[in-house]
Design an enzyme around this catalytic site. Structure first.
Site, short mmCIF file in Angstrom:
data_model
loop_
_atom_site.label_atom_id
_atom_site.label_comp_id
_atom_site.label_asym_id
_atom_site.label_seq_id
_atom_site.Cartn_x
_atom_site.Cartn_y
_atom_site.Cartn_z
N GLU A 441 131.68 -41.70 37.78
CA GLU A 441 131.31 -42.41 39.02
C GLU A 441 132.38 -42.25 40.10
O GLU A 441 132.64 -43.16 40.87
CB GLU A 441 131.02 -43.89 38.75
CG GLU A 441 130.01 -44.17 37.67
CD GLU A 441 128.72 -43.38 37.83
OE1 GLU A 441 128.41 -42.95 38.96
OE2 GLU A 441 128.03 -43.17 36.82
N GLY A 442 132.96 -41.08 40.14
CA GLY A 442 134.02 -40.80 41.11
C GLY A 442 135.38 -41.03 40.47
O GLY A 442 135.79 -42.17 40.27
#
Length: 598
Positions: A441-442
């Site tokens: 998620e990044g």
């Protein structure tokens, strides 16, 4: 087998006493979760976590998921039954919109229960977790027909969801994606391409899997401006909206991973799979960010969850393990050695984890409450302020909580000594599972760049200036209170360091962008320390007031809060100075060596 006890008392203390949850009874959904109802919900969530999810955690790790010859995936023993209990309890729809079958309760309640469940079994809880993000994206960007078609089944838990971004050649730089979408002429599209690292991409626990897939429509602009988002179900829907024939989407393989073995992380192949556009054409990134922001908050929660369960097991071991004598004299004179919890270095580890966990929980719940205000308040100014804070805190929460979550899982493992390296004690799994939260998620370096490069300057710096003002006012309002001095002085020093770092970036980053990149991770952690310190200050103030009023049988709870708050101020907050010193050195030395010198 590892132990776990849900911190219900601490959650209730934070929501009701520190963060003012009862003051929001005027917002939709809050009246349905009054403090009494809230307590009952948390108690039931704790039972599910401790009695159903926790016993399956090691099973999931050792068995993993199996891809079968027909491309289907079998989840670990007991996962399906546990998921059905989660579904039947209505947990998937706890905070989902009532008009589509959800209960419409506050997101803060969902986040509180989510911590318990993720601590008990992170891999299993990723299946409904990804579905929550997909629900959020469809709520925000779906047509009414799409909402009516997909949301009731997903909120019920009968169907699950995924997000499909990453491809073998591109991760964060989504402008490079190659998955293509060809219009069929009837409002549907043929989706072709390959996606990797797809959590819960294929499994045997739901009747359908609703994939949200980023792809480029033929002829669309290059880069991120030409990306669209599509709903691609595993099974096409028949005329009645039920799963029909198999769509052109399949699991090519399951990734061999360091941890979260109980979750099926899949390579997904799309071979002219039928999909429908979600949101505007070429507006896919905007639509997907709704899901990604939801996921980033959920991943930050995972960092806290694993830090908490690892801490609890380290405490239990430290109380029982006999090794050496206390430096100040025997504490177990009838035995041949003292429990290791008497040793200062063990206490350093335990207190560091505890101080982080309790403040991290406050950060998660404070952010969740602001999400509720941003989405439910009728007051535009109140909504804007809450949304500003939510946007500012998302990269801090994700980056700091997951970095520290992994660090503390390792710290807890160290308390076990050699036994922490042996699989039967479960500490290895916590370390391995916690590691992914820093990446997906990044990756956390991206979170730091998002904070420095986007969030600080957004709307002329409105969000960060409001945060500085809130923390500064708290220190000023309590300046005359001598009992608060140990807290306000440390918070104020940290705030000064953060403001100095922010000013340094304003003066040095525009002309030389590498200065921003070199400073970003230190800045994110400096910001995180000030946020956690501020929340510890609020907790200390409440607990001191409770003790002054006569806390009765909760006196020990509040006394322990104050001691832990003091530890954070004395031993953790001074790190702000080191972060500022590193930020102020700039990027010159970091970037000086030519690439071939490495």
């Amino acid at each position: 087998m590892p132990i776990y006890q849900s911190p219900v008392q601490d959650t209730l203390y934070l929501l009701n006493e520190v963060l003012g949850y009862p003051n929001h009874a005027n917002l939709p959904g809050f009246a349905d979760a009054s403090p009494d109802v809230l307590e009952a919900i948390l108690a039931e969530g704790a039972k599910l976590a401790e009695n159903v999810m926790l016993p399956l955690n090691r099973i999931g790790d050792t068995e993993g998921c199996t891809r079968n010859d027909d491309g289907s995936v079998t989840t670990p023993k007991g996962f399906g039954q546990a998921y059905q209990q989660y579904r039947e309890g209505g947990w998937m729809g706890l905070a989902a919109p009532a008009e589509y079958g959800g209960q419409g309760l506050p997101y803060a309640v969902h986040a509180a229960v989510g911590e318990y469940l993720s601590s008990a079994n992170m891999a299993l809880m990723m299946y409904p977790g990804l579905t929550q993000g997909a629900i959020a994206a469809i709520v925000a960007h779906g047509s009414e027909a799409q909402k009516q078609t997909f949301l009731p089944k997903m909120i019920d838990g009968g169907w699950t969801g995924t997000m499909n971004l990453t491809e073998p050649h591109c991760g964060t730089d989504l402008g490079l994606l190659r998955t293509k979408a060809v219009p069929n002429g009837d409002g549907t599209y043929r989706i072709s391409g390959q996606k990797i690292f797809i959590s819960a991409g294929e499994h045997d626990m739901s009747d359908n899997i609703v994939h949200l897939v980023l792809a480029r429509i033929e002829g669309a602009p290059e880069g991120v401006k030409g990306i669209s988002l599509f709903i691609v179900p595993k099974f096409k829907l028949d005329a009645d909206g039920n799963p029909g024939e198999r769509n052109g989407v399949s699991c090519g393989s399951i990734e061999e991973k360091m941890g979260i073995h109980g979750n099926a992380t899949c390579v997904m192949n799309y071979d002219e799979a039928e999909g429908t556009l979600l949101g505007a054409e070429n507006g896919g990134l905007k639509a997907m960010f709704v899901m990604m922001n939801e996921a980033r908050l959920g991943v930050g929660l995972q960092g806290l969850s694993l830090s908490e369960v690892a801490y609890q097991n380290a405490v239990a071991y430290a109380r029982e393990r006999l090794q050496g004598r206390s430096l100040s004299g025997p504490k177990n004179p009838q035995g041949k050695a003292d429990p290791i919890i008497v040793h200062p270095d063990i206490r350093r580890a335990l207190m560091t984890m505890r101080a982080f966990n309790e403040a991290g929980r406050a950060l998660v719940l404070w952010t969740a409450l602001n999400s509720d205000i941003a989405h439910r308040s009728a007051d535009e100014a109140e909504r804007q302020a809450a949304d500003d804070l939510l946007g500012l805190m998302t990269p801090v929460l994700k980056g700091v909580l997951t970095d520290k979550g992994f660090e503390h899982a390792v710290m807890a493992q160290q308390v076990f000594g050699g036994h922490g390296y042996i699989e039967e004690h479960g500490m290895s799994q916590f370390v391995r599972d916690a590691r992914i939260a820093m990446i997906y998620e990044g990756a956390n370096g991206i979170q730091a760049l998002d904070l420095v490069g986007r969030k600080l300057a957004l709307n002329g710096g409105r969000a960060v200036q409001a945060f500085f003002k809130e923390v500064g006012e708290f220190c000023e309002e309590n300046r005359a209170d001598e009992t608060m001095a140990p807290f306000t002085k440390s918070i104020k020093k940290g705030l000064n360091d953060l403001q100095a770092a922010t000013m340094w970036l304003m003066q040095n980053a525009m002309a030389k962008p590498d200065n921003a990149g070199a400073a970003s991770t230190d800045y994110m952690h400096l910001f995180g320390l000030v946020v956690l310190g501020y929340l510890w200050g609020r907790m200390a103030k409440v607990s001191q007031e409770k003790l002054a009023e006569g806390a009765g049988d909760t006196a020990a709870f509040h006394e322990h809060k104050i001691v832990t708050a003091r530890y954070f101020m004395e031993r953790v907050m001074p790190e702000t100075a080191a972060h500022l010193a590193r930020i102020s050195t700039g990027a010159d030395t970091m970037m000086a060596l030519p690439a071939e010198a490495f």
